[in-house]
Motif scaffolding. Sequence first.
Motif, PDB file in Angstrom:
ATOM      1  N   UNK A  71       7.117  -2.714  -6.011  1.00 48.20           N
ATOM      2  CA  UNK A  71       6.084  -1.908  -6.013  1.00 48.20           C
ATOM      3  C   UNK A  71       5.052  -2.444  -4.802  1.00 48.20           C
ATOM      4  N   UNK A  72       4.482  -1.555  -4.051  1.00 48.48           N
ATOM      5  CA  UNK A  72       3.408  -1.873  -3.012  1.00 48.48           C
ATOM      6  C   UNK A  72       2.400  -1.088  -3.232  1.00 48.48           C
ATOM      7  N   UNK A  73       1.218  -1.232  -4.313  1.00 47.93           N
ATOM      8  CA  UNK A  73       0.035  -0.532  -4.640  1.00 47.93           C
ATOM      9  C   UNK A  73      -0.698  -0.195  -3.329  1.00 47.93           C
ATOM     10  N   UNK A  74      -1.247   1.096  -3.228  1.00 51.97           N
ATOM     11  CA  UNK A  74      -2.224   1.502  -2.127  1.00 51.97           C
ATOM     12  C   UNK A  74      -1.124   1.505  -0.766  1.00 51.97           C
ATOM     13  N   UNK A  75      -0.227   1.478  -0.807  1.00 49.00           N
ATOM     14  CA  UNK A  75       0.496   1.681   0.319  1.00 49.00           C
ATOM     15  C   UNK A  75       0.739   3.594   0.587  1.00 49.00           C
TER      16      UNK A  75
ATOM     17  N   UNK B 291       3.508   1.020   6.437  1.00 49.01           N
ATOM     18  CA  UNK B 291       2.455   0.147   5.839  1.00 49.01           C
ATOM     19  C   UNK B 291       3.032  -1.241   5.898  1.00 49.01           C
ATOM     20  N   UNK B 292       4.402  -1.064   5.718  1.00 48.51           N
ATOM     21  CA  UNK B 292       5.359  -2.536   5.852  1.00 48.51           C
ATOM     22  C   UNK B 292       5.095  -2.996   7.693  1.00 48.51           C
ATOM     23  N   UNK B 293       5.081  -2.050   8.458  1.00 45.54           N
ATOM     24  CA  UNK B 293       5.040  -2.115   9.906  1.00 45.54           C
ATOM     25  C   UNK B 293       3.645  -2.889  10.117  1.00 45.54           C
ATOM     26  N   UNK B 294       2.639  -2.112   9.402  1.00 46.92           N
ATOM     27  CA  UNK B 294       1.309  -2.706   9.782  1.00 46.92           C
ATOM     28  C   UNK B 294       1.021  -3.972   9.412  1.00 46.92           C
ATOM     29  N   UNK B 295       1.945  -4.538   8.163  1.00 40.34           N
ATOM     30  CA  UNK B 295       1.390  -5.921   7.882  1.00 40.34           C
ATOM     31  C   UNK B 295       2.647  -6.842   8.317  1.00 40.34           C
TER      32      UNK B 295
ATOM     33  N   UNK C  68      -3.084 -10.986   1.507  1.00 36.81           N
ATOM     34  CA  UNK C  68      -4.423 -11.059   2.265  1.00 36.81           C
ATOM     35  C   UNK C  68      -3.954 -10.244   3.750  1.00 36.81           C
ATOM     36  N   UNK C  69      -2.749 -10.016   4.091  1.00 41.37           N
ATOM     37  CA  UNK C  69      -2.391  -9.173   5.134  1.00 41.37           C
ATOM     38  C   UNK C  69      -2.904  -7.735   4.846  1.00 41.37           C
ATOM     39  N   UNK C  70      -2.927  -7.316   3.792  1.00 43.51           N
ATOM     40  CA  UNK C  70      -3.560  -5.887   3.583  1.00 43.51           C
ATOM     41  C   UNK C  70      -4.795  -5.494   4.087  1.00 43.51           C
ATOM     42  N   UNK C  71      -5.632  -6.748   4.368  1.00 44.16           N
ATOM     43  CA  UNK C  71      -6.975  -6.438   5.074  1.00 44.16           C
ATOM     44  C   UNK C  71      -6.877  -5.981   6.561  1.00 44.16           C
ATOM     45  N   UNK C  72      -5.519  -6.197   7.179  1.00 49.29           N
ATOM     46  CA  UNK C  72      -5.174  -5.767   8.507  1.00 49.29           C
ATOM     47  C   UNK C  72      -4.406  -4.575   8.508  1.00 49.29           C
ATOM     48  N   UNK C  73      -4.365  -3.789   7.541  1.00 52.31           N
ATOM     49  CA  UNK C  73      -3.646  -2.633   7.524  1.00 52.31           C
ATOM     50  C   UNK C  73      -4.641  -1.387   7.090  1.00 52.31           C
ATOM     51  N   UNK C  74      -4.716  -0.694   8.261  1.00 53.58           N
ATOM     52  CA  UNK C  74      -5.512   0.441   8.095  1.00 53.58           C
ATOM     53  C   UNK C  74      -4.956   1.639   6.853  1.00 53.58           C
TER      54      UNK C  74
ATOM     55  N   UNK D 222      -7.243   2.984   3.870  1.00 58.34           N
ATOM     56  CA  UNK D 222      -7.202   4.208   3.585  1.00 58.34           C
ATOM     57  C   UNK D 222      -6.934   4.710   2.380  1.00 58.34           C
ATOM     58  N   UNK D 223      -5.847   4.175   1.742  1.00 63.51           N
ATOM     59  CA  UNK D 223      -5.546   4.644   0.472  1.00 63.51           C
ATOM     60  C   UNK D 223      -6.693   3.943  -0.617  1.00 63.51           C
ATOM     61  N   UNK D 224      -7.150   2.706  -0.453  1.00 67.70           N
ATOM     62  CA  UNK D 224      -8.228   2.393  -1.481  1.00 67.70           C
ATOM     63  C   UNK D 224      -9.375   3.420  -1.274  1.00 67.70           C
TER      64      UNK D 224
END
Length: 547
Positions: A455-459, A466-470, A492-498, A502-504
């Motif tokens: 599971x990757x919540x909010x991807x 998303x995986x590419x962005x992090x 922590x890398x989620x902070x670098x993923x637009x 955006x999902x949040x």
Amino acid sequence: MKQLQLESFYQNVSKYVEMEEWQNVYNILCDRIDAFLMKEEQLLDELKKIESKDNEIFLQLGLYKFKSNKQFKVLSLKKYFLQPSIYLRTKVQISKVKLKLSNILIWYINSLIELKKYNEAKIIISKNATNPSDEILTLEAKLGYLLNEKEWSMNCYQKLIANNVKLIEEDYVNYLDIAIDDNIDTAYKMANQAYEYYPSNEKIALYFVKTSFLKMNWKETINRFEEVKKNINLYNEVLLIGSVTNQILGDSKQAESIMKDFLTANEGESIYKYDKPYLKVNLLDNGESRIEYYKMTKQTKEICLTFDSINITWDRNPFSFNFIQKFDLDIIALRRRTKDNYYQDLQIEKYHLAVRDILKGYDKTFAYGFSLGAYAALYYASELNASILSLSPRLSVHPNYNGKPRKKTVFTHQSFLPRNESIKPIIIYDPKNQLDNKYIETNVKKSFPNGQFIKTPYSGHSTAPYLLSIGLLKKTVQSVFDGEPIPIIDRKKNLHSYIYINELASHCLRRNKLNWAKKLIDYSLSLEPDKADTKEISKKILQKMAK
């Protein structure tokens, strides 16, 4: 009797033509060719006003070509010949001379082509486009080929064939070079004819084998391969085709043996060298879906089955093509002609029939897809003993899981994915995405009870981007290829993923938490200010805040 200047001139040019000294042919003809192309009135006008050493040749040319025109006689007597007896002797000589003046034009065009003055040749040909002779058509076809004007060249070759002209070896090769990419049925027919005439020509032998290969006549290809290799030095591509065809037919030992021959022959530089990193061939093509096989030009024991996602059609590279090639994997790619194709035209049995024998020759088989491609990886590869990586599987035309109905597509697949308890596909998805989560919980998990569900919540549905962005997409795919555990996501890398932000923000918007949504989308814009989807979410938030 003194030889006519016209006759002497003609013989002088033909001497250089026989020796293939095209520069000399060009030097002699370049200042005179216009006169040979002139009509009666034009030639008369030129003779009346121009004084040059060539006038005697041109006058004789007029007397020879336009015998019934009395003005040439008048010019002969009044301007160029003082005595009528000289004119009469010249007239008698001309009547006995047998020249083929059309050769002059052919020789000149040939000299231009040989000296790579292609545009000049094209201009000369265009001036004589009405009812060209077979010789001129042949030069046109060659020129069109050299200028890469394929349609022009093809039309000329087809006219020659319709005129029952037997092409020389070079022309057959040129024609086949064009036809093999334009119309494989035409190329196949012409390769058969060319090989019948010139069985010892190595390039024609290549096309004799290759056209059968591209038409997916596998057994015929093997027969042709065995025939041509007895007689001539093979182009390395023929060896590669022989290897790949045996692989397609399930004879992996023979495929490996011929591949060794290919690799040995392909070392170094030669006219036979095959310099592409892979050989591509269609295994199936029903007009809407296509299965393409990409065989690396090296010994490989692993292969990846890929499945195009919704935004990829077969005029582009297959899904993840460049990345997968870095691992020296062969590829079988399921392709689509149009974006509104959801693979509903391709039955699972036909896919298996096309690929199953090939896969017998590999130690490991992988399957990889995203979104529509992720669904297809599970649907088509689950019974092929493949290690599957499926990112956000979804089939939008499935009647139970479609967000937007697709009127053009009829759902024909099984409602549930083929059940397989013995495999452990890796399925990565966002449980917060309602459509994806419903499909996973009510369908995918029932079909693959031993699957690894990550599971990757909010991807969102964009798990791959998303995986590419992090920075984890390549590592995740590589882990599957290497048989290693999937890397754990550092939150922590989620902070670098637009995408994550955006999902949040969208999640907050749906729950009417507008201040949170505004702060999140502003932060996302600071990360990626030009993303259209981010701007659209921002617009919706501002509109709702204004109410």
